[in-house]
Design an enzyme around this catalytic site. Sequence first.
Site, PDB file in Angstrom:
ATOM      1  N   GLU A 146       0.851  -1.191   0.000  1.00 59.99           N
ATOM      2  CA  GLU A 146       0.000   0.000   0.000  1.00 59.99           C
ATOM      3  C   GLU A 146       0.882   1.235   0.000  1.00 59.99           C
ATOM      4  O   GLU A 146       2.036   1.186   0.427  1.00 59.99           O
ATOM      5  CB  GLU A 146      -0.875   0.023   1.262  1.00 59.99           C
ATOM      6  N   LYS A 205       2.078   4.716   1.471  1.00 62.99           N
ATOM      7  CA  LYS A 205       2.098   5.277   2.820  1.00 62.99           C
ATOM      8  C   LYS A 205       1.676   6.737   2.708  1.00 62.99           C
ATOM      9  O   LYS A 205       2.474   7.614   2.368  1.00 62.99           O
ATOM     10  CB  LYS A 205       3.499   5.149   3.429  1.00 62.99           C
ATOM     11  N   ASP A 250       0.767  10.416   3.459  1.00 67.94           N
ATOM     12  CA  ASP A 250       1.454  11.312   4.383  1.00 67.94           C
ATOM     13  C   ASP A 250       0.472  12.357   4.907  1.00 67.94           C
ATOM     14  O   ASP A 250       0.219  13.368   4.264  1.00 67.94           O
ATOM     15  CB  ASP A 250       2.612  11.983   3.638  1.00 67.94           C
ATOM     16  N   TYR A 255      -7.061   2.259   5.452  1.00 71.20           N
ATOM     17  CA  TYR A 255      -6.171   1.132   5.173  1.00 71.20           C
ATOM     18  C   TYR A 255      -6.303  -0.059   6.109  1.00 71.20           C
ATOM     19  O   TYR A 255      -5.653  -1.065   5.900  1.00 71.20           O
ATOM     20  CB  TYR A 255      -4.714   1.592   5.128  1.00 71.20           C
ATOM     21  N   LYS A 275      10.507   3.767   3.578  1.00 72.31           N
ATOM     22  CA  LYS A 275      10.434   5.225   3.430  1.00 72.31           C
ATOM     23  C   LYS A 275      11.265   5.702   2.241  1.00 72.31           C
ATOM     24  O   LYS A 275      12.430   5.322   2.114  1.00 72.31           O
ATOM     25  CB  LYS A 275      10.973   5.894   4.702  1.00 72.31           C
ATOM     26  N   CYS A 288      13.753  49.790  -2.204  1.00 69.51           N
ATOM     27  CA  CYS A 288      12.693  49.039  -2.878  1.00 69.51           C
ATOM     28  C   CYS A 288      13.008  48.865  -4.364  1.00 69.51           C
ATOM     29  O   CYS A 288      13.332  49.839  -5.039  1.00 69.51           O
ATOM     30  CB  CYS A 288      11.367  49.765  -2.701  1.00 69.51           C
ATOM     31  N   CYS A 311      10.267  51.143  -6.316  1.00 63.00           N
ATOM     32  CA  CYS A 311      10.110  52.598  -6.199  1.00 63.00           C
ATOM     33  C   CYS A 311      11.321  53.262  -5.555  1.00 63.00           C
ATOM     34  O   CYS A 311      11.331  54.475  -5.351  1.00 63.00           O
ATOM     35  CB  CYS A 311       8.849  52.929  -5.403  1.00 63.00           C
ATOM     36  N   CYS A 324       8.750  48.037   2.316  1.00 62.30           N
ATOM     37  CA  CYS A 324       8.866  49.305   1.611  1.00 62.30           C
ATOM     38  C   CYS A 324       7.807  50.216   2.209  1.00 62.30           C
ATOM     39  O   CYS A 324       6.619  49.934   2.135  1.00 62.30           O
ATOM     40  CB  CYS A 324       8.614  49.122   0.116  1.00 62.30           C
ATOM     41  N   CYS A 376       4.124  53.177  -4.097  1.00 66.00           N
ATOM     42  CA  CYS A 376       4.901  52.033  -4.586  1.00 66.00           C
ATOM     43  C   CYS A 376       3.966  51.163  -5.449  1.00 66.00           C
ATOM     44  O   CYS A 376       2.958  50.660  -4.946  1.00 66.00           O
ATOM     45  CB  CYS A 376       5.444  51.252  -3.392  1.00 66.00           C
TER      46      CYS A 376
HETATM   47  P1  AMP Z   1       5.158   6.452  11.361  1.00 67.05           P
HETATM   48  O1  AMP Z   1       4.314   7.656  11.711  1.00 67.05           O
HETATM   49  O2  AMP Z   1       6.309   6.780  10.499  1.00 67.05           O
HETATM   50  O3  AMP Z   1       5.439   5.583  12.554  1.00 67.05           O
HETATM   51  O4  AMP Z   1       4.236   5.576  10.413  1.00 67.05           O
HETATM   52  C1  AMP Z   1       3.085   4.993  10.886  1.00 67.05           C
HETATM   53  C2  AMP Z   1       1.907   5.721  10.325  1.00 67.05           C
HETATM   54  O5  AMP Z   1       1.823   5.579   8.929  1.00 67.05           O
HETATM   55  C3  AMP Z   1       0.629   5.141  10.815  1.00 67.05           C
HETATM   56  O6  AMP Z   1       0.259   5.663  12.049  1.00 67.05           O
HETATM   57  C4  AMP Z   1      -0.346   5.554   9.749  1.00 67.05           C
HETATM   58  O7  AMP Z   1      -0.979   6.743  10.154  1.00 67.05           O
HETATM   59  C5  AMP Z   1       0.506   5.894   8.548  1.00 67.05           C
HETATM   60  N1  AMP Z   1       0.101   5.191   7.328  1.00 67.05           N
HETATM   61  C6  AMP Z   1      -0.043   5.788   6.122  1.00 67.05           C
HETATM   62  N2  AMP Z   1      -0.421   4.914   5.195  1.00 67.05           N
HETATM   63  C7  AMP Z   1      -0.545   3.720   5.790  1.00 67.05           C
HETATM   64  C8  AMP Z   1      -0.936   2.437   5.331  1.00 67.05           C
HETATM   65  N3  AMP Z   1      -1.244   2.201   4.047  1.00 67.05           N
HETATM   66  N4  AMP Z   1      -0.953   1.438   6.243  1.00 67.05           N
HETATM   67  C9  AMP Z   1      -0.627   1.665   7.548  1.00 67.05           C
HETATM   68  N5  AMP Z   1      -0.250   2.862   8.030  1.00 67.05           N
HETATM   69  C10 AMP Z   1      -0.211   3.895   7.168  1.00 67.05           C
HETATM   70 ZN    ZN Z   2       8.377  50.405  -2.993  1.00 59.59          ZN
END
Ligand code: AMP
Ligand code: ZN
Length: 664
Positions: free
Chosen positions: A110, A112, A114, A221, A308, A402, A405, A420, A426
């Site tokens: 899956e 990850k 962010d 997920y 990562k 500036c 101006c 400025c 300006c």
């Molecule tokens: P970390 O914060 O680096 O410890 O990573 C763990 C976090 O990754 C989990 O708490 C989830 O919130 C997040 N995460 C994002 N995508 C996934 C996924 N597909 N499966 C599990 N965790 C995920």
């Molecule tokens: Zn200016």
Amino acid sequence: MNTKQQIESLREELRQHNYNYYILDEATISDYDFDIKLKELQALEEANPEFFDANSPTQRVGGEITKNFKTTVHDSRMYSLDNSYSKEDLLDWETRVKKMVDGEVSYTCELKYDGASISLTYENGNLLRAVTRGDGVQGDEVTANIKTINTVPLQLKGDFPERFDIRGEIVLPIEGFLKMNEERVANDEEPYKNPRNTASGSLKLQDSSEVAKRPLECLLYSIVGNNLNITSQSEGLEKARAWGFKVPQEAKLVNSIDDVLEYINYWDENRHNLPYEIDGVVVKVNNLYQQDELGFTAKAPRWAMAYKFKAEQVSTRLNEITYQVGRTGAITPVANLEPVQLAGTIVKRASLHNADQIEKLDIRVGDEVFVEKGGEIIPKIIAVDLSKRPLDSVPTLYLTNCPECETELVRLEGEAKHYCPNYTACPPQVIGRIQHYISRKAMDIDGLGGETVALLVKADLITNYSDLYELTVEQVVPLERMATKSAENLVNGIEASKQIPFERVLFALGIRYVGETVAKKLAKHYKSIDALMFASMLDLVTVDEIGERIAQSVVEFFSSEDNKQIIERLRLFGVQLEISAEKLANQTEKLKGLSIVVSGVFESISRNELKKLIEDNGGKVSSSISSKTSYLVAGDKMGPSKRVKAESLNVPILTEESFLNNLK
Ligand code: AMP
Ligand code: ZN
């Protein structure tokens, strides 16, 4: 059809459209028709409060205020993930897994996502609560905020278990993030750093209607609970999809660690084509019996591993430092780089923020610099490659005048940026202020765009926003790309802006630090521009949420003779410089200083109307009962725990009737 059936059928219909649009990505109704139906449902619900449903599609617009988020223990713990950064790490993990389980192992791969993790609890198909990860054992309940996110189903479809938790990530897709930042910059606010922080910050906003405005998404997920009748991770994902959750299609079931590596490589290269940011891949043993055998370490499951991605970095040459002048005169230094490919785009420029940043990096024209795009959308200069610094390099001297101006720049004490001070002449400041004045959230002038404003200023037809009201069709027609029709539209649009309410006019004036919300607060408190103009620093800081910085800026704005003159001209032309009589008539100070909690369903008034009534009468609505609560207004169906709490803290409980009578 009776009313109840009518309400139910509208809810069902809206739910389905919502699902089609946000989960399947297929619109089955126009925005306009959706709004009409939603309003119809709202009206029915307000007229029939006995059919209130906390999970109705009308509840997505938010409005609930939470001051203190309740700490809630997760039914089952939210673990973290072990991280790996190389192929070797992953192969080691595979060896450990294979030692501990019997039989063949397959994996779900899956992305990850962010963002910020969230755990949603559903009971009988209804969203019961949403809790942040917190320390894994307990988190903050943020249900009111999460409900506003369209990809979170409030009611499930199909064959779902009676009660379960589902875990996911709240993300802010890149496009929405950039749009939010555009608006912030236009409002002269600092742009948000990156989508992840903005997403996680959103969960803890006190006003859920603010959350509703953010284009957040919830990507799921993992399902946890008892008697779920699920045997593998991939089956869980399928089922979650069928119940109405957004589970990204990129998840993939594979049979070997080689396939896992291929998946990782593919997404390392292609991640920039996704609508949201990812920081890696998560690999999970697919079979849930095998997962059970593997179990958990103190902090993470043994059956999963995160891989990562590295933040992408390149080095390139700094060709020039240029300086931009904003609408308020703030100067931003910009690094102009030798164009270089980075994280899917060509980078030519990076912000250097301010003089301190330049000094800290000791960055000089001609330097090789390292540019990174990690969590941040906007590339960042991390450091200078000193080994490549040319021998004849000279330290950067910050701009003194500036660029537009030539006025000497100033730097106020305690501020990072130079300004400025040539407020009146300006060009980018003059044009920027007028552009802000006409913008959508300010005076929203139809038929007039930012480029036309620049043309009008350059043609000497206007020098400030009050001049707009004297423009004639004849003056405008000769401008580039103008025809009689568009000139007429422009003049009509300006005329129509005389009806825009005071709070927006106040925002439109472009007083530094007075954004939309602050403008609303000030308008509500002072009620007219005259009262605001006479307000002293001391008086201003007594207004809720107005600090010294804002107060000072307001005082300064109104002490300028130029501004006073402009405002007198606006008054002359009929722009709204006070709260309308109608609005004013409904406002009193009767509840001043009181903090009131509203709970339950009301008969003669909707909950939102009741809250508005409290605010219009100078009271504060708060969401949870504490020793500071002045009253609890209790409607029908109020939870027993609220009553107990109010009684134990000696908070007086009022019925709807007695509360409304007291207000009369
Ligand atoms: P970390 O914060 O680096 O410890 O990573 C763990 C976090 O990754 C989990 O708490 C989830 O919130 C997040 N995460 C994002 N995508 C996934 C996924 N597909 N499966 C599990 N965790 C995920
Ligand atoms: Zn200016």
